[in-house]
Design an enzyme around this catalytic site. Structure first.
Site, PDB file in Angstrom:
ATOM      1  N   HIS A   9       0.780  -1.185   0.061  1.00  0.00           N
ATOM      2  CA  HIS A   9      -0.084   0.067   0.109  1.00  0.00           C
ATOM      3  C   HIS A   9       0.978   1.148  -0.051  1.00  0.00           C
ATOM      4  O   HIS A   9       1.459   1.533   1.032  1.00  0.00           O
ATOM      5  CB  HIS A   9      -0.837   0.018   1.197  1.00  0.00           C
ATOM      6  CG  HIS A   9      -1.927   0.999   1.271  1.00  0.00           C
ATOM      7  ND1 HIS A   9      -2.965   1.167   2.258  1.00  0.00           N
ATOM      8  CD2 HIS A   9      -2.101   2.178   0.286  1.00  0.00           C
ATOM      9  CE1 HIS A   9      -3.563   2.169   1.995  1.00  0.00           C
ATOM     10  NE2 HIS A   9      -3.384   2.910   1.082  1.00  0.00           N
ATOM     11  N   HIS A  27      -6.405   4.470  -5.695  1.00  0.00           N
ATOM     12  CA  HIS A  27      -7.428   4.910  -5.229  1.00  0.00           C
ATOM     13  C   HIS A  27      -7.201   6.634  -4.982  1.00  0.00           C
ATOM     14  O   HIS A  27      -5.824   6.852  -5.315  1.00  0.00           O
ATOM     15  CB  HIS A  27      -7.845   4.478  -4.044  1.00  0.00           C
ATOM     16  CG  HIS A  27      -6.808   4.407  -3.071  1.00  0.00           C
ATOM     17  ND1 HIS A  27      -6.290   3.244  -2.275  1.00  0.00           N
ATOM     18  CD2 HIS A  27      -6.434   5.154  -2.060  1.00  0.00           C
ATOM     19  CE1 HIS A  27      -5.639   3.384  -1.752  1.00  0.00           C
ATOM     20  NE2 HIS A  27      -5.667   4.638  -1.230  1.00  0.00           N
ATOM     21  N   GLY A  53      -7.025  -3.062   2.798  1.00  0.00           N
ATOM     22  CA  GLY A  53      -5.845  -2.917   3.551  1.00  0.00           C
ATOM     23  C   GLY A  53      -6.503  -3.202   5.010  1.00  0.00           C
ATOM     24  O   GLY A  53      -7.190  -2.240   5.048  1.00  0.00           O
ATOM     25  N   THR A  76      -5.395  -3.230   9.328  1.00  0.00           N
ATOM     26  CA  THR A  76      -4.089  -2.804   9.788  1.00  0.00           C
ATOM     27  C   THR A  76      -3.200  -3.680  10.281  1.00  0.00           C
ATOM     28  O   THR A  76      -2.868  -4.772   9.758  1.00  0.00           O
ATOM     29  CB  THR A  76      -4.787  -2.144  11.427  1.00  0.00           C
ATOM     30  OG1 THR A  76      -4.962  -3.213  12.289  1.00  0.00           O
ATOM     31  CG2 THR A  76      -6.001  -1.065  11.118  1.00  0.00           C
ATOM     32  N   MET A  77      -2.141  -3.145  10.976  1.00  0.00           N
ATOM     33  CA  MET A  77      -0.907  -4.209  11.314  1.00  0.00           C
ATOM     34  C   MET A  77      -1.361  -5.268  11.767  1.00  0.00           C
ATOM     35  O   MET A  77      -0.697  -6.307  11.795  1.00  0.00           O
ATOM     36  CB  MET A  77       0.028  -3.097  12.109  1.00  0.00           C
ATOM     37  CG  MET A  77       0.609  -2.121  11.438  1.00  0.00           C
ATOM     38  SD  MET A  77       2.046  -1.372  12.549  1.00  0.00           S
ATOM     39  CE  MET A  77       1.242  -0.748  13.939  1.00  0.00           C
ATOM     40  N   SER A  87      -7.284  -8.205   6.310  1.00  0.00           N
ATOM     41  CA  SER A  87      -7.279  -7.617   4.947  1.00  0.00           C
ATOM     42  C   SER A  87      -8.287  -8.598   4.125  1.00  0.00           C
ATOM     43  O   SER A  87      -8.315  -9.628   4.386  1.00  0.00           O
ATOM     44  CB  SER A  87      -6.044  -7.244   4.315  1.00  0.00           C
ATOM     45  OG  SER A  87      -5.130  -6.396   4.984  1.00  0.00           O
ATOM     46  N   HIS A  96     -12.026   1.632   0.146  1.00  0.00           N
ATOM     47  CA  HIS A  96     -10.601   1.345   0.062  1.00  0.00           C
ATOM     48  C   HIS A  96     -10.189   1.012   1.434  1.00  0.00           C
ATOM     49  O   HIS A  96      -8.863   0.655   1.229  1.00  0.00           O
ATOM     50  CB  HIS A  96      -9.848   2.368  -0.967  1.00  0.00           C
ATOM     51  CG  HIS A  96      -9.209   3.125  -0.067  1.00  0.00           C
ATOM     52  ND1 HIS A  96      -9.705   4.474   0.112  1.00  0.00           N
ATOM     53  CD2 HIS A  96      -7.919   3.403   0.535  1.00  0.00           C
ATOM     54  CE1 HIS A  96      -8.873   5.011   0.800  1.00  0.00           C
ATOM     55  NE2 HIS A  96      -7.927   4.655   0.945  1.00  0.00           N
ATOM     56  N   GLY A 116     -10.537   3.329   7.290  1.00  0.00           N
ATOM     57  CA  GLY A 116     -10.569   4.613   7.823  1.00  0.00           C
ATOM     58  C   GLY A 116     -10.273   4.736   9.186  1.00  0.00           C
ATOM     59  O   GLY A 116     -10.313   4.033   9.927  1.00  0.00           O
ATOM     60  N   LYS A 163       6.754  -0.907   7.987  1.00  0.00           N
ATOM     61  CA  LYS A 163       5.955   0.329   7.681  1.00  0.00           C
ATOM     62  C   LYS A 163       7.448   1.255   7.410  1.00  0.00           C
ATOM     63  O   LYS A 163       8.328   1.457   8.361  1.00  0.00           O
ATOM     64  CB  LYS A 163       5.521   0.932   9.001  1.00  0.00           C
ATOM     65  CG  LYS A 163       4.121   0.257   9.317  1.00  0.00           C
ATOM     66  CD  LYS A 163       3.220   0.586   8.398  1.00  0.00           C
ATOM     67  CE  LYS A 163       1.933   0.123   8.696  1.00  0.00           C
ATOM     68  NZ  LYS A 163       0.584   0.345   7.780  1.00  0.00           N
TER      69      LYS A 163
END
Length: 270
Positions: A24, A118, A167, A169-170, A174, A193, A196, A269
């Site tokens: 991402h 996106h 996607g 989160t960590m 997903s 997508h 949020g 990350k």
């Protein structure tokens, strides 16, 4: 790096336990600067052309105006930069796997499933009041989700519909969804997508503890590497809404269908 939890066999992801890589990355600060500069220009254009919108956070300009064309050209440059970013990261990822497993990306079957942007504007044809019209669709915080048999979908996905990469989160799952006819009718072929944010980046840094986030991920068997400690708090699972709830809502509304669920194994990350 993710493991498949469940799948309806799309694009070569056809069994639980398969390992996938989800990347991402966009145009980073360039895209943000393009939008910031365009907002200033468009606000002036709206006053000049007497354009009224229903939300103070929205700004626009006529497509063929100088401001509109300036934005589209700048956005295209940022989009190209984003494509190159993802292509470069994909190449390096393949090389890393090949080195560790003493093999080749082809032998490891590390082929591309799908790559999509996106936060981008595209010229498309849609039905409006029973008539086919050519529109400019600008999706922000959303992604294109065309149904099966749509001419703009690659041949491999004509029968399933356009893949939608969601996607997590960590520390959460997903998803890959597919576009639907209902979504085409109700949302111009658009769906979410991602989940949020629930907390802003600043609030995440204030409220979350670095070591606690790392320990929670470790307990779930998730390895993590970060370029900066503050990213751990900013991107912590607690900083985002529940992605499963969001996906279930889109699925329930019929604007996209659940297809693949993946769980995180390792996170990098930058």
């Amino acid at each position: 790096i993710k493991a498949v939890v469940s799948t309806q066999s799309t694009g070569g992801i056809d069994e639980a336990g398969q390992v996938c890589v989800m990347i991402h990355c966009g145009s980073r600060g360039l895209g943000h600067q393009v939008a910031t500069d365009a907002l200033t220009e468009m606000e002036r254009a709206m006053k000049r052309d007497n354009i009224v919108v229903n939300d103070r956070q929205l700004a626009c300009a006529r497509i063929n105006s100088e401001e509109g064309q300036n934005y589209l050209k700048s956005m295209a440059a940022a989009a190209n930069y984003a494509w190159v970013n993802r292509s470069s990261m994909t190449f390096l990822c393949r090389q890393a796997f090949a080195k560790i497993f003493n093999s080749t990306p082809d032998d490891l079957d590390m082929h591309m499933i799908y790559d999509v942007s996106h936060n981008i504007a595209k010229i498309e044809q849609h039905m409006v009041d029973g008539k086919l019209k050519t529109l400019m669709m600008h999706r922000k915080g959303a992604t294109r989700a065309f149904p099966p048999n749509h001419p703009l979908i690659p041949v491999d996905y004509q029968l399933t519909g356009q893949p939608v990469l969601i996607g997590g989160t960590m520390g959460t799952c997903s998803y890959v969804l597919t576009g639907t006819e209902k979504g085409m009718e109700r949302t111009f072929g658009t769906t979410c997508h991602g989940a949020g944010r629930a907390y802003s980046r600043a609030k995440s840094r204030r409220n979350l503890d670095y070591m606690t986030v790392l320990e929670n991920l470790k307990e779930k068997g998730i390895s993590i590497r970060v370029a900066s400690p503050k990213l751990v708090m900013e991107e912590a699972p607690e900083s985002y809404k529940n992605v499963t709830d969001v996906v279930n809502t889109c699925h329930g509304a019929g604007i996209s269908d659940k297809c693949i669920k993946l769980r995180p194994i390792a996170v990098i990350k930058g």
